[in-house]
Design a protein around this motif. Structure first.
Motif, short mmCIF file in Angstrom:
data_model
loop_
_atom_site.label_atom_id
_atom_site.label_comp_id
_atom_site.label_asym_id
_atom_site.label_seq_id
_atom_site.Cartn_x
_atom_site.Cartn_y
_atom_site.Cartn_z
N LYS A 49 71.68 15.83 -95.41
CA LYS A 49 70.97 16.28 -94.22
C LYS A 49 69.49 15.94 -94.31
CE LYS A 49 74.05 20.26 -93.44
NZ LYS A 49 74.12 21.74 -93.35
N THR A 50 68.82 16.04 -93.16
CA THR A 50 67.36 15.97 -93.15
C THR A 50 66.81 17.36 -93.43
OG1 THR A 50 67.26 16.43 -90.77
CG2 THR A 50 67.43 14.12 -91.45
N GLN A 53 67.57 19.59 -90.44
CA GLN A 53 68.98 19.98 -90.36
C GLN A 53 69.32 21.03 -91.42
OE1 GLN A 53 70.80 16.11 -90.81
NE2 GLN A 53 71.14 15.90 -88.60
N THR A 57 70.69 24.72 -90.44
CA THR A 57 72.12 25.00 -90.67
C THR A 57 72.39 25.10 -92.18
OG1 THR A 57 72.64 22.63 -90.66
CG2 THR A 57 72.82 23.81 -88.57
N PRO A 64 77.15 16.39 -91.65
CA PRO A 64 76.19 16.10 -90.57
C PRO A 64 76.59 14.87 -89.77
CG PRO A 64 75.28 15.55 -92.71
CD PRO A 64 76.55 16.29 -92.98
#
Length: 293
Positions: A49-50, A53, A57, A64
């Motif tokens: 994820k970034t 993100q 979450t 993702p």
């Protein structure tokens, strides 16, 4: 007739009880697998994820939409300190310690299992007694000794003690080698073979499964060791991968770049995971043989 019916009813009752026991066992094992797999899966998913993100979450287990594979193939190798240097250092320490230490431990086990010399049993019991001493008790004396002989900030404290043998491995291999027929050794001795040749040509080949299993478990322990390297090493260039991840965590957690830290953790875990998957039969056999012995 009534006895036959009663016996049949008893068989049915036993079958039902065994079926219920199997269901309970499989349920328990499934729950255990779930508990162990979920954190691993979460770590892998979160590493893709970034930062945005991840913070939005954190508890999501879903993959993702746009996996950030760049975290693995580029960004993680650009981190400072260099993760690849920590992996190299851990590989050198782990393989050197385990390979040399396994040979020395197997030779000691052979001596305890098949040779006769004064005080053998007492010496073996004295070695076993050292397993009961917690590391926290001997940590300060060891540190003082290593400091006085100039071993601090070197790999020697991490490698030399292990190269001289592993007590738990010696104990296991002694039990295993005791089951190898002594007649093989006596035949070799009659043919003029020395004890060293007997070890390499008879004992070592016959004990290879046990040695391999114990060496794999030992490698996993040395690779994952964080406490000892954090005590003895100060130079970042000599740090192991576990210590380096801790340093990266202190630097990148401030930037909330947790996906990058998780990617580094996954990469550091891969060697142990791959070895476990390849040699899981030997590991399981080692545990089974330990129980039998």
């Amino acid at each position: 007739m009534m006895a036959a019916i009663a016996k049949k009813g008893q068989y049915a009752s036993n079958a039902s009880r065994m079926r219920l026991e199997k269901i309970l066992v499989y349920t328990f094992l499934t729950a255990g697998v779930f508990i162990m797999i979920v954190p691993l899966w979460w770590m892998i998913v979160s590493s893709l994820k970034t930062k945005g993100q991840f913070l939005g979450t954190q508890l999501s287990l879903a993959m993702p939409k746009n996996p950030q594979w760049i975290n693995y193939f580029k960004r993680v190798w650009e981190m400072t300190p260099k993760l690849q240097l920590g992996i190299f250092n851990s590989a050198v320490i782990s393989f050197s310690t385990v390979i040399v230490g396994s040979i020395v431990s197997s030779m000691a086990a052979f001596a305890y299992a098949k040779l006769r010399f004064p005080g053998k049993n007492k010496l073996f019991l004295a070695e076993l007694a050292t397993m009961m001493i917690p590391f926290s008790v001997i940590m300060i004396p060891q540190f003082i000794i290593y400091a006085r002989i100039g071993w601090l900030d070197t790999w020697y404290p991490l490698m030399v003690p292990g190269m001289l043998g592993n007590v738990s491995m010696i104990f296991f291999l002694r039990q295993y080698m005791s089951g190898i027929p002594t007649s093989l050794i006596e035949s070799a001795r009659i043919d003029g073979a020395g004890f060293f040749r007997v070890f390499w040509t008879i004992m070592f080949p016959n004990a290879k499964p046990a040695i391999a299993a114990q060496a794999i478990l030992w490698f996993m322990g040395v690779w994952n060791d964080y406490f000892a390297p954090s005590i003895y090493l100060n130079d970042p260039a000599k740090a192991t991968v576990q210590v380096m991840i801790s340093q990266l965590n202190a630097m990148y957690a401030i930037q909330t770049d947790y996906p990058l830290l998780l990617a580094a953790s996954v990469i550091a875990m891969l060697p142990v995971l791959i070895i476990f998957m390849i040699f899981q039969k030997q590991i399981i056999a080692s545990v089974a043989l330990t129980g039998l012995k």
